[in-house]
Design a protein around this motif. Structure first.
Motif: not given
Length: 207
Positions: A126-131, A134-142, A165-167, A185-190
């Motif tokens: 099971t993986l858990e993470w925090g956003s 500094h999102p620096n924009g609107v997160l689109t996905s992980y 992005a809401n998970e 693991f990383n996050a993405q904006t547009s």
């Protein structure tokens, strides 16, 4: 002190952290002394991804002599700013030009704030993470990538999963038992992918 404010202040946003400001010089007779330069006051009004207003810290950049433009580095992406310009002589500053509002575009996010791997079973983790802080924009996905590591530390095939992005958690199933996995693991904006965090975990040998 000088009598008039610089006119025709214009801001050209170059990228998510840099803007160029220019202004018309004041007539020399209104400086009432030796022209030392121009001061640009600028401050962040609002982060567009957070919508939170906090204590506003004004920053000041001084441009010497009769310059009529300057660069504002180190801005925060996806934010709303205000600025004004004043002329300076040996006595002090003249009046401020009217405040000019400008917005910086989105940038790539910082890394997710944490990645925690729990509940190992024979074939799942099971993986858990925090956003990102500094999102620096609107997160689109992980983006999650993972691969097995064998006993000689060789890396197996890389699997990639895109997560909405809401998970904030995910159960990975159909893994091999008693196997160490490496996760990226990383996050993405547009605009693109932010920096990744890595973690390792092992599935259970036998129940």
């Amino acid at each position: 002190v000088p009598m008039v404010a610089p006119g025709n202040v214009q801001v050209h946003v170059i990228n998510s952290t840099l803007a160029k400001v220019h202004w018309d010089p004041v007539p020399l007779k209104t400086v009432r002394g030796h022209l030392q330069g121009y001061k640009v006051y600028y401050w962040k009004v609002l982060s567009l991804s957070r919508r939170s207003r906090r204590h506003v810290e004004k920053k000041i950049l001084t441009f010497r002599g009769n310059k009529t433009f300057g660069m504002l580095p180190g801005l925060e992406p996806y934010s709303s700013y205000k600025l004004n310009v004043r002329v300076v002589n040996g006595k002090g500053e003249g009046p401020a030009s009217p405040d000019k509002v400008f917005k910086t575009p989105e940038g790539v996010p910082s890394s997710p704030s944490f990645l925690k791997i729990t509940n190992p079973t024979l074939d799942s983790l099971t993986l858990e993470w925090g956003s990102p802080t500094h999102p620096n924009g609107v997160l689109t996905s992980y983006i999650l990538k993972f691969q097995p590591i064998n006993n000689t530390h060789e890396l197996g095939p890389l699997v990639e999963i895109r997560i909405p992005a809401n998970e904030s958690s995910l159960i990975l199933k159909n893994l091999n038992y008693s196997t160490r996995y490496k996760f990226y693991f990383n996050a993405q904006t547009s605009v693109g992918s932010g920096s990744q965090i890595t973690e390792e975990a092992v599935t259970v040998m036998d129940e």
